[in-house]
Design a protein around this motif. Structure first.
Motif, PDB file in Angstrom:
ATOM      1  N   GLY A 658      40.511 -10.912 -45.836  1.00 51.76           N
ATOM      2  CA  GLY A 658      41.052 -11.979 -46.661  1.00 51.76           C
ATOM      3  C   GLY A 658      40.061 -12.466 -47.700  1.00 51.76           C
ATOM      4  N   LYS A 659      40.408 -13.569 -48.340  1.00 49.14           N
ATOM      5  CA  LYS A 659      39.578 -14.153 -49.385  1.00 49.14           C
ATOM      6  C   LYS A 659      39.036 -15.504 -48.929  1.00 49.14           C
ATOM      7  CE  LYS A 659      42.139 -11.996 -53.195  1.00 49.14           C
ATOM      8  NZ  LYS A 659      42.915 -12.230 -54.435  1.00 49.14           N
ATOM      9  N   LYS A 660      37.827 -15.806 -49.431  1.00 49.20           N
ATOM     10  CA  LYS A 660      37.219 -17.099 -49.140  1.00 49.20           C
ATOM     11  C   LYS A 660      36.554 -17.643 -50.391  1.00 49.20           C
ATOM     12  CE  LYS A 660      36.182 -17.073 -44.196  1.00 49.20           C
ATOM     13  NZ  LYS A 660      35.118 -17.303 -43.170  1.00 49.20           N
ATOM     14  N   GLY A 661      36.533 -18.970 -50.482  1.00 50.53           N
ATOM     15  CA  GLY A 661      35.823 -19.608 -51.572  1.00 50.53           C
ATOM     16  C   GLY A 661      34.319 -19.556 -51.342  1.00 50.53           C
ATOM     17  N   VAL A 662      33.591 -19.687 -52.439  1.00 54.22           N
ATOM     18  CA  VAL A 662      32.137 -19.654 -52.395  1.00 54.22           C
ATOM     19  C   VAL A 662      31.621 -21.087 -52.476  1.00 54.22           C
ATOM     20  CG1 VAL A 662      30.045 -18.829 -53.526  1.00 54.22           C
ATOM     21  CG2 VAL A 662      32.070 -17.364 -53.439  1.00 54.22           C
ATOM     22  N   HIS A 663      30.829 -21.504 -51.489  1.00 55.88           N
ATOM     23  CA  HIS A 663      30.277 -22.850 -51.457  1.00 55.88           C
ATOM     24  C   HIS A 663      28.758 -22.769 -51.535  1.00 55.88           C
ATOM     25  CE1 HIS A 663      29.717 -27.032 -50.483  1.00 55.88           C
ATOM     26  NE2 HIS A 663      28.981 -26.725 -49.425  1.00 55.88           N
ATOM     27  N   GLU A 664      28.194 -23.460 -52.527  1.00 57.20           N
ATOM     28  CA  GLU A 664      26.745 -23.415 -52.758  1.00 57.20           C
ATOM     29  C   GLU A 664      26.244 -21.976 -52.828  1.00 57.20           C
ATOM     30  OE1 GLU A 664      24.839 -25.925 -49.881  1.00 57.20           O
ATOM     31  OE2 GLU A 664      25.419 -27.767 -50.931  1.00 57.20           O
ATOM     32  N   ARG A 665      27.044 -21.157 -53.505  1.00 53.50           N
ATOM     33  CA  ARG A 665      26.736 -19.752 -53.817  1.00 53.50           C
ATOM     34  C   ARG A 665      26.797 -18.835 -52.594  1.00 53.50           C
ATOM     35  NH1 ARG A 665      27.792 -21.790 -58.143  1.00 53.50           N
ATOM     36  NH2 ARG A 665      26.423 -21.730 -59.974  1.00 53.50           N
ATOM     37  N   VAL A 666      27.414 -19.288 -51.505  1.00 55.19           N
ATOM     38  CA  VAL A 666      27.499 -18.470 -50.291  1.00 55.19           C
ATOM     39  C   VAL A 666      28.899 -18.572 -49.706  1.00 55.19           C
ATOM     40  CG1 VAL A 666      26.686 -18.228 -47.913  1.00 55.19           C
ATOM     41  CG2 VAL A 666      25.043 -18.670 -49.739  1.00 55.19           C
ATOM     42  N   SER A 667      29.435 -17.440 -49.269  1.00 54.01           N
ATOM     43  CA  SER A 667      30.642 -17.453 -48.439  1.00 54.01           C
ATOM     44  C   SER A 667      30.281 -16.865 -47.073  1.00 54.01           C
ATOM     45  CB  SER A 667      31.771 -16.652 -49.091  1.00 54.01           C
ATOM     46  OG  SER A 667      31.422 -15.287 -49.218  1.00 54.01           O
ATOM     47  N   ASN A 668      30.730 -17.545 -46.007  1.00 49.91           N
ATOM     48  CA  ASN A 668      30.378 -17.166 -44.642  1.00 49.91           C
ATOM     49  C   ASN A 668      31.556 -16.484 -43.962  1.00 49.91           C
ATOM     50  OD1 ASN A 668      27.713 -18.320 -44.638  1.00 49.91           O
ATOM     51  ND2 ASN A 668      28.668 -20.339 -44.520  1.00 49.91           N
ATOM     52  N   TRP A 669      31.258 -15.379 -43.280  1.00 49.19           N
ATOM     53  CA  TRP A 669      32.310 -14.590 -42.635  1.00 49.19           C
ATOM     54  C   TRP A 669      31.925 -14.302 -41.188  1.00 49.19           C
ATOM     55  CZ3 TRP A 669      36.553 -13.193 -45.656  1.00 49.19           C
ATOM     56  CH2 TRP A 669      36.396 -13.410 -47.034  1.00 49.19           C
ATOM     57  N   ASP A 670      32.896 -14.440 -40.291  1.00 50.28           N
ATOM     58  CA  ASP A 670      32.734 -13.989 -38.911  1.00 50.28           C
ATOM     59  C   ASP A 670      33.286 -12.574 -38.820  1.00 50.28           C
ATOM     60  OD1 ASP A 670      31.588 -16.336 -37.909  1.00 50.28           O
ATOM     61  OD2 ASP A 670      33.556 -17.282 -37.742  1.00 50.28           O
ATOM     62  N   VAL A 671      32.378 -11.630 -38.619  1.00 49.96           N
ATOM     63  CA  VAL A 671      32.738 -10.212 -38.661  1.00 49.96           C
ATOM     64  C   VAL A 671      32.617  -9.618 -37.260  1.00 49.96           C
ATOM     65  CG1 VAL A 671      32.127  -7.944 -39.577  1.00 49.96           C
ATOM     66  CG2 VAL A 671      32.032  -9.965 -41.061  1.00 49.96           C
ATOM     67  N   ALA A 672      33.669  -8.913 -36.818  1.00 45.96           N
ATOM     68  CA  ALA A 672      33.635  -8.201 -35.542  1.00 45.96           C
ATOM     69  C   ALA A 672      33.047  -6.813 -35.786  1.00 45.96           C
ATOM     70  CB  ALA A 672      35.039  -8.100 -34.958  1.00 45.96           C
ATOM     71  N   PHE A 673      31.780  -6.641 -35.450  1.00 46.12           N
ATOM     72  CA  PHE A 673      31.100  -5.373 -35.665  1.00 46.12           C
ATOM     73  C   PHE A 673      31.363  -4.436 -34.495  1.00 46.12           C
ATOM     74  CE2 PHE A 673      28.515  -8.300 -38.205  1.00 46.12           C
ATOM     75  CZ  PHE A 673      28.433  -7.606 -39.399  1.00 46.12           C
ATOM     76  N   LYS A 674      31.593  -3.177 -34.809  1.00 47.88           N
ATOM     77  CA  LYS A 674      31.725  -2.148 -33.777  1.00 47.88           C
ATOM     78  C   LYS A 674      30.389  -1.461 -33.588  1.00 47.88           C
ATOM     79  CE  LYS A 674      33.038   1.602 -36.937  1.00 47.88           C
ATOM     80  NZ  LYS A 674      34.039   2.640 -37.261  1.00 47.88           N
ATOM     81  N   ASN A 675      30.261  -0.750 -32.506  1.00 48.79           N
ATOM     82  CA  ASN A 675      29.039  -0.004 -32.252  1.00 48.79           C
ATOM     83  C   ASN A 675      28.914   1.137 -33.269  1.00 48.79           C
ATOM     84  OD1 ASN A 675      26.699   0.354 -30.594  1.00 48.79           O
ATOM     85  ND2 ASN A 675      27.624   2.229 -29.799  1.00 48.79           N
ATOM     86  N   GLY A 676      27.732   1.306 -33.839  1.00 45.98           N
ATOM     87  CA  GLY A 676      27.520   2.369 -34.816  1.00 45.98           C
ATOM     88  C   GLY A 676      27.644   1.866 -36.246  1.00 45.98           C
ATOM     89  N   LYS A 677      28.115   2.720 -37.155  1.00 47.61           N
ATOM     90  CA  LYS A 677      28.185   2.388 -38.571  1.00 47.61           C
ATOM     91  C   LYS A 677      29.359   1.469 -38.870  1.00 47.61           C
ATOM     92  CE  LYS A 677      25.822   6.354 -40.658  1.00 47.61           C
ATOM     93  NZ  LYS A 677      25.936   7.457 -41.654  1.00 47.61           N
TER      94      LYS A 677
END
Length: 898
Positions: A658-677
């Motif tokens: 999705g899309k997020k606004g940028v606050h103080e030049r940063v947008s924060n995302w909670d990302v579900a990382f998988k094992n590996g690349k």
């Protein structure tokens, strides 16, 4: 007859060609002498230029320092003493009637020069250039130059102490300068002898004024001095000239009439337009005897206490960094091209201001500032304290004059400075009357330097930079002396909270409403190997650095009375006396010591670069790791995108989050990382134009259960006593913070986080240099008094490595000596005797270990064992205390393939 005429014509043509060729040869010749030097240390200080040939010599190239590597080892201190350099000179016979000199751009810090064994000159000070005339030359190939350089402590030479390393050596370029016997010269301060400044500059008109000195060592002569001003294309604007009678062996000053410029193109960071002033010394036959070409930037500026800085009549916020000159693996012996690269990085960041700290630097730096449009402040190295001697005062004043004279012709310079945090290392603290006299002497020296600077160059502002003791500097009278006051403020680092920074600025302004101020230092240590999802002060994490700088940027931009701000520092730099997570390095830089950008650099780029910008904040964190909170095969972690756009869309492994606004030049995302690349893409649109940044993150997922068949256990690296991750990129290892043991998983049973008592600095661990490792953070934290460590690994054969270091002992510091809020406290507690046994799966593997007695304080200790797991009990490491409390700093478990 035809043959005779042809010969005449040929002679006339060749003679004319020779005259033309002669006329285009440079009238002042500078020959690089950097190659083919021999170098030797003289630690006994016993040798002279007549008997030094018995030293152990090696071939070196200038720039050179003898401290490039010893400042990074685990042995306290570095070589401060004498180094000798020698070189044969190849001199042309046609130079016999010329003025020949050696020009040293910098040698630290006392230099004595010899010609054929005879002393011919000397210089005091490590950061300004100097010239040594050569006389009585043999011109037969036997002339030998010897240079003795000494970087030993000398109480009469600034700096006395400082949070940077005093590298020794001939660390800047050296050249041979050949001039005509009549030439421009400033025979005291190693400048070119011609000075250009502007006057009455406005948007419609300007004046260029040239003055200087010439010297005649030939014969009395009638001369003309002429300056021609040209624009950036070479087109002539105007000229000024004057006739002068030159007498023998006398320094003759001159000043030309003002050169008028109508409708000038004004110099600014956005348009660093440079005119050129070519000043020639011409004899009565029209022969050019000397010529100096100098850049001219037409600009006007001012500082106001309430409204800040104005450039060319417009309000203008100065934003940039301070800079030290050293580079990874080179010390301060850095080629000019790398110096210029620093200014390119500053410009690309969106910076428009450079505080050249804490000493004058390579001319290439200021040349680049002129070309690229970076406004600059330059200072001499009076840092922390002074010596109350006439020799110290005299040397400081001479440094100030050399700095001004040598750098006068840089339009980028707007400020001359002369003291930094001079009350930080206060003397005579137990004798109030003597202390008062010391402070009075500091103020007296400051006033003398102020008067000297304003007399020498009334076209620029003056400044001192002070640490956070506002009351102390005010009481000492130091805030009244310079035209500007710089404040080095570290709320949220050396003391207080980051949120205190803005209110503290307001308080300073209220106390001195008539004084323009700059924030000349602010910053937080950022070790790019350390990451924390709950960052706290002094954890050295990249994440705390980001939060810190976001708060500071907002506070600075909000207050118009803050004329400018300089981050401490553009890049990490060497400070041999520091310990911390990177021993001997102050890592507050926006760039690493080898100039790799940290996320904090990109934060400034997003704030101050005018072009659209987007960057996934992976930085050094392209290798990540994490612990699953359940039996799922993903780990959710924060990912930041740094941008100056309004909205960002993030894609992870091809799927939009999705899309997020940028606050103080940063947008924060909670990302579900998988094992590996994990393939990451950040996308934004600016005026319909797509921008994107791509990154590949390798994630090492650690399942909650170590016997998870979908992610077979291979290895785990664990640090104890902190909540931060550590990345060892060389070994491609991720060190995860420990956790309390959970059934089926892993963790410690019992134990308390190690913390130095009576420390207001950090909530856990120590900054002590851990000898025997480059991965100090692994050993700088620990659990104390733990009962055991359990890992519920599946059946198999394993290698277990236990990491120890004794962190307590006499004289271990709880804070740095360079604590800018004066909250210094030193722990001298003698630790209790710590003796314990270690069992691995019920087998005694370490008996009666006493870390302090056997290995000493702050030494890395590794104990490696193998064990087999044949049941479901996994690996259990049991600590049995015999005396005192057992400790463990870190451990590694690796499955051995069978």
């Amino acid at each position: 007859m035809k043959t005779y005429l042809s010969s005449i014509l040929l002679f006339v043509f060749l003679n004319s060609f020779a005259q033309q060729k002669s006329s285009i040869l440079p009238v002042r010749t500078s020959i690089n002498l950097n190659q083919n030097w021999s170098f030797a240390k003289d630690p006994t200080r016993q040798f002279t230029a007549l008997d030094f040939h018995n030293l152990k010599w090696s071939k070196v190239t200038i720039p050179h320092t003898w401290n490039a590597f010893d400042v990074m080892d685990d042995e306290p201190g570095y070589y401060r003493g004498i180094g000798w350099y020698k070189k044969k000179l190849a001199l042309k016979p046609e130079w016999k009637n010329k003025k020949i000199s050696l020009y040293f751009e910098g040698a630290n810090q006392e230099t004595t020069v010899y010609l054929n064994g005879k002393k011919i000159g000397s210089h005091i000070g490590g950061y300004t250039a100097f010239t040594i005339p050569l006389t009585d030359l043999k011109f037969n190939g036997t002339d030998e130059i010897a240079v003795k350089v000494d970087n030993s402590f000398n109480e009469n030479i600034a700096p006395l102490t400082a949070d940077f390393t005093f590298f020794g050596g001939m660390y800047r370029n050296v050249s041979l300068v050949v001039l005509n016997s009549i030439h421009f010269e400033d025979n005291q301060y190693a400048s070119k002898g011609v000075y250009v400044h502007t006057n009455n500059v406005s948007k419609t008109t300007a004046e260029v004024i040239v003055n200087g000195n010439l010297i005649n060592s030939s014969a009395n002569a009638e001369l003309t001095i002429r300056t021609t001003l040209t624009d950036a294309t070479g087109k002539k604007i105007n000229e000024a000239k004057t006739g002068i009678r030159s007498t023998l062996n006398k320094l003759i000053p001159f000043t030309l009439a003002a050169i008028k410029v109508n409708n000038p193109i004004l110099w600014s960071p956005e348009n660093p337009y440079l005119y050129q002033a070519t000043t020639q010394l011409v004899d009565k036959t029209g022969k050019v005897l000397d010529e100096i070409k100098l850049p001219v930037g037409l600009r006007f500026f001012s500082f106001e206490a309430e409204k800040g800085f104005f450039l060319n009549g417009m309000p203008y916020k100065l934003i940039g960094t301070s800079r030290h000159q050293d580079f990874a693996g080179m010390g301060n012996a850095v080629p000019s091209a790398l110096q210029v690269k620093d200014i390119e990085l500053l410009k690309d960041m969106g910076g428009n201001f450079l505080r050249v700290a804490h000493y004058p630097q390579d001319q290439a730096v200021l040349d680049a500032c002129d070309r690229m449009g970076i406004l600059a402040s330059v200072e001499i190295p009076i840092v922390n304290e002074i010596t109350e001697t006439e020799a110290f005062y005299r040397n400081c004043k001479n440094m100030q004059l050399e700095m001004i004279k040598q750098n006068y012709n840089h339009p980028s310079i707007i400020i001359w400075a002369y003291m930094n945090e001079v009350l930080l290392r206060m003397k005579f603290t137990k004798d109030p009357l003597r202390k008062e006299k010391y402070v009075t002497n500091i103020a007296t020296l400051a006033q003398e330097l102020e008067d000297l600077t304003r007399t020498t160059d009334p076209t620029r502002y003056t400044m001192m930079s002070n640490h956070g003791d506002v009351t102390g500097y005010t009481k000492a009278g130091l805030v009244k002396i310079p035209m500007l006051v710089g404040w080095n403020l570290y709320q949220g680092w050396y003391g207080g909270k980051s949120e205190d920074f803005g209110p503290n600025l307001d308080k300073i302004h209220q106390q001195m409403p008539d004084k323009p101020i700059l924030v000349t230092e602010f910053g937080a240590d950022v070790d790019p190997r350390i990451h924390a999802f709950s960052p706290v002060k002094f954890d050295k994490s990249l994440e705390y650095g980001m939060l810190y700088h976001q708060i500071y940027i907002a506070a600075i931009l909000k207050r118009p009375f803050v004329a400018g701000a300089a981050v401490w520092n553009l890049s990490d730099f060497n400070s041999e006396t520091r310990d911390e997570t990177m021993p001997h390095i102050n890592n507050k830089g926006l760039l690493t010591l080898d100039r790799q950008p940290k996320n904090t650099y990109y934060l400034y780029k997003a704030n101050f670069q005018t072009k659209p910008f987007i960057k996934i904040s992976d930085g050094s964190w392209k290798l990540r790791g994490g612990i699953a909170t359940s039996n799922e095969n993903t780990v959710t972690q924060l990912l930041q995108v740094i941008s100056n756009t309004d909205t960002v869309e993030l894609y992870v492994n091809g799927k939009s989050l999705g899309k997020k606004g940028v606050h103080e030049r940063v947008s924060n995302w909670d990302v579900a990382f998988k094992n590996g690349k994990n393939e990451i893409k950040a996308v934004s649109f600016v005026s319909g134009v797509k921008m994107e940044d791509l990154s590949t993150l390798n994630f090492n997922l650690q399942p909650l259960a170590l016997n998870n068949p979908e992610v077979p256990f291979k290895e785990i690296n664990i640090t104890l006593g902190s909540q931060r991750q550590f990345i060892d990129e060389h070994k491609q290892e991720i060190w995860l913070p420990s956790q309390a043991y959970k059934t089926g998983s892993w963790g410690n049973i019992g134990g308390e986080v190690f913390k130095i008592k009576n420390s207001s600095r950090q909530t856990y661990g120590t900054d002590k240099n851990i000898r025997g490792t480059a991965n100090d953070p692994i050993y700088q934290t620990q659990l104390v008094g733990l009962d055991s460590y359990q890992l519920d690994v599946p059946k198999g054969k394993y290698e277990v490595t236990l990491h120890f270091a004794e962190l307590m002992g006499n004289g271990i510091q709880s804070v740095l000596p360079y604590n800018l809020d004066s909250l210094i406290a030193v722990s001298k507690e003698v630790p209790p005797q710590r003796v314990f046994d270690v069992y691995l799966n019920d087998k005694l593997v370490i008996k009666n270990i006493n870390l302090a007695a056997t290995y000493g304080i702050a030494n890395s200790v590794q104990k490696k064992f193998e064990c087999s797991v044949a049941d479901d009990k996994g690996i259990q490491i049991l600590f049995k205390s015999i005396k005192g409390k057992a400790v463990l700093n870190a451990l590694q478990v690796k499955k051995i393939n069978q």
